[in-house]
Design an enzyme around this catalytic site. Sequence first.
Site, PDB file in Angstrom:
ATOM      1  CE1 TYR A 406      -4.094  -1.799   0.177  1.00  0.00           C
ATOM      2  CE2 TYR A 406      -3.261  -2.826   2.180  1.00  0.00           C
ATOM      3  CZ  TYR A 406      -4.203  -2.757   1.172  1.00  0.00           C
ATOM      4  OH  TYR A 406      -5.258  -3.631   1.153  1.00  0.00           O
ATOM      5  CE  LYS A 415      -2.865   5.525  -7.269  1.00  0.00           C
ATOM      6  NZ  LYS A 415      -2.805   4.102  -6.861  1.00  0.00           N
ATOM      7  CD  GLU A 483      -9.247  -2.849   2.359  1.00  0.00           C
ATOM      8  OE1 GLU A 483      -8.889  -4.024   2.112  1.00  0.00           O
ATOM      9  OE2 GLU A 483      -9.270  -1.939   1.491  1.00  0.00           O
ATOM     10  CG  ASP A 510     -15.597  -8.911  -1.463  1.00  0.00           C
ATOM     11  OD1 ASP A 510     -16.015  -8.086  -2.295  1.00  0.00           O
ATOM     12  OD2 ASP A 510     -14.898  -9.891  -1.765  1.00  0.00           O
ATOM     13  CG  MET A 511     -16.201  -4.339  -3.911  1.00  0.00           C
ATOM     14  SD  MET A 511     -15.294  -3.198  -4.997  1.00  0.00           S
ATOM     15  CE  MET A 511     -13.780  -2.995  -4.067  1.00  0.00           C
ATOM     16  CD  GLU A 535      -6.275   3.269  -4.653  1.00  0.00           C
ATOM     17  OE1 GLU A 535      -5.308   3.619  -5.354  1.00  0.00           O
ATOM     18  OE2 GLU A 535      -6.328   3.495  -3.436  1.00  0.00           O
ATOM     19  CD  GLU A 544      -4.194  -5.108  -9.735  1.00  0.00           C
ATOM     20  OE1 GLU A 544      -4.835  -4.487  -8.857  1.00  0.00           O
ATOM     21  OE2 GLU A 544      -2.975  -4.965  -9.913  1.00  0.00           O
TER      22      GLU A 544
END
Length: 795
Positions: A406, A415, A483, A510-511, A535, A544
């Site tokens: 991270y 970014k 998260e 988990d989203m 992101e 990803e």
Amino acid sequence: MSSDGGLNPESETFESQSRPVFYIGQHETNRPEPLTDDQYSLLLNTGFRFVTAPVTNQRFFQRVVDLHKAYLKEREQWAQEHGLSAAQLQNPSLPGPVVPTLTDEDTSLYPSDYIGSLAVYLSPWIDLCSSDPHIASISRQVLNLEAAYANWCGARTIIIPGPRKDDDGRGIAQYARAIREALHSAGRANIVIHMPMYREPGLDETAETLSSIFGPENGTKEDASKEIDLFTTWDSWNTIRSVCNYSMRLFVALRIPRRVPEKTLQERWFAEPLHYLTIGKDVFQPNRAGHPSLSKHHQALINHYMRLRSIPWIILCDVGPRPEELSIVAEPMAVDFPSLAEATQALKEKRKPHMPAINAHVAYMKFLERQQPPYSAMETPALTSFQDWLQPPLQPLADNLESATYEVFEGDPVKYDQYEKAIAQAMLEWRELKKPMSGEGPTPDSPRELVVAVAGAGRGPLVTRALRAAEATRTTIQMWALEKNQDAYVYLLRKNKVEWGNKVNLVKTDMRGWEGPQAQGYETLIGKVDILITELLGSFGDNELSPECLDGIQKHLARPHGISIPHSYTAHLSPISTPRLYADISSRIATDPNGFETPWVVRLFALDYVAQKVPGHPRFQQTWEFVHPVPILRTEQFVEEHGDISRYTTGGVGSIAGASGSNEHNARHCHLTFVCPTRGVIHGLAGFFESVLYASQTGEGKDPIEISILPDQIDRKSKDMISWFPIFFPLKVCDSSSRSLAFDTELEVSMWRQTDDSKVWYEWLVEVYAWVGPKTRIKVGASELHSSRKVACLM
């Protein structure tokens, strides 16, 4: 400094090393013996850092010549005594000359304290390409004798003169096979082939070969008026390293020509494993003050090559001091008591009495070293260490990232600056377009709040930027951060207390399984998200699993006005030549059998983009695109039509066998055509992405806020962004180096993004076509169909 790049060495001062360092050595073509200790010390005092050394001497050369002469004479005697005809003398079973082992009279090279700093140079008079089988055999024997002995002495680098000409392949094949044998004879040393950049007249070795001594074969000179094919030398090198299976111990010493060739050839050699750049005396030109200098084109070429991760060393050829000059060693008494004139001159030249002056060519090269452009923001030691280093792609869904990972991501301000601009513009336009806000205030009379969610918050950099954007635009927001990583969640809890003033609603989940934001003051009522920020992008945009993750959470976006940041992303491909990566993957096949089926994340650097930009066929071509939010969610539609997805595990709806088909809308396919005007070898496909974080919705023609890692777009859209390296899709076999493919070669690239509802993988194929007529082309080669299914990204 003069206008043409020269200098007065006495006027330059030392500068701090914020640029690549030149490591300069010396090679003397006619040096008969390795330098003695005293001579070596004298040479170092002239500014050189290392020196080449021959393995054998003139006596050994004469012994080999006499051996072959004796063999030829003996063969004539056989013919006379036994009445043999010329045809009978060609009997392949007749014994040929055998070179006996070295003796102490054949060499002055021995193990020493500084043997590791010598670049051992093998005899340039051997001819491994000779059509005479006996000369080729003698040459191969000498090569192995010298290479094995140098290896035993402890030499770490062995330079072998390259072939003198590029023929139809027979002689080069002989040469390549001999080099492969030498790699075994010298099992601990690096082998470096000394090759000219192209066949510029006068650039090759000048030493007499065995073939020129015993026959006119190689003694004939090339026709000076004949047109020079710039790529024949590279063709020969490509044959040599292919026969040697891309050995990690095989390198190139590149002879720099007097006339710098076109950029295409420069880039081709830039991609090769360069160990040395060798520059002859004739390449230098005197400037107005009489000092040696190089043209601007030579300076640009050297500066470019010195940016490689493994910086090539520089060898100056035949620029002095000459062997006879180094043989003059001052008497001890004379050194202690120089004359007044000697002492004054030595003081002027900044040297000790009776020591040679700093070499003028070395002084110029050191000046050139200081004139290089400083290291840029993209050339920090950390980033440079990642050049051409293979990394398996991240699996953010299957694995929890470390804090250090991270931290690396968070070290990219470009970014996050772009993200903050996108968030701020979205907030301003939300108010300007008078869109409804989904968040309820703390009391019934409070104004509505803009609901902002960061999905996959990590350690919270996007949360910080969203809060900063809200403050800058004076927008009242309700902030949510999701998260799944338990350890990162703990960090977020502390950050919320220390930095964010408990303004953020944190959810460990988990989203894809989140039930949405709960409205303020209510326990069961689920609200909607106005701006969803993620992101999740990878080096290829979707590698990803950003599409799959957003499928699981975008159902909570307020419709029809909810915003996803990023809004869209596209993947792009370009075929490349990258021998280093191909050699690296080949060397690890025993431990990683899926090496050629893995899309590797790598900071591509030593590469050659083999495709050229032509109308209708750009060098970088788009494969596919993903846009968010998706108006119709395939998962929800599937449930409405078929019920519980878990019941559909055997396919039957046109999907991959064993899958329900609920993720089929995220599969993709592309077919691209690239034009490669020059012959070469394709080692793989370089992948890149671009993303539109936010596109204005006001219709005022504002430029979208974007990020990009495309080489021809990154400086315009997100200069110095370091968060993503490109992705590399390797190829097992795709060779287009045949002379018949010199022009108008086309590469047809097919790629698929595949899914079976539990994982996502890529498949890719390259086909080579050549035009044989105005309207006719034929297929001349193809790679295997590669598949990363065994190393797929898990959903």
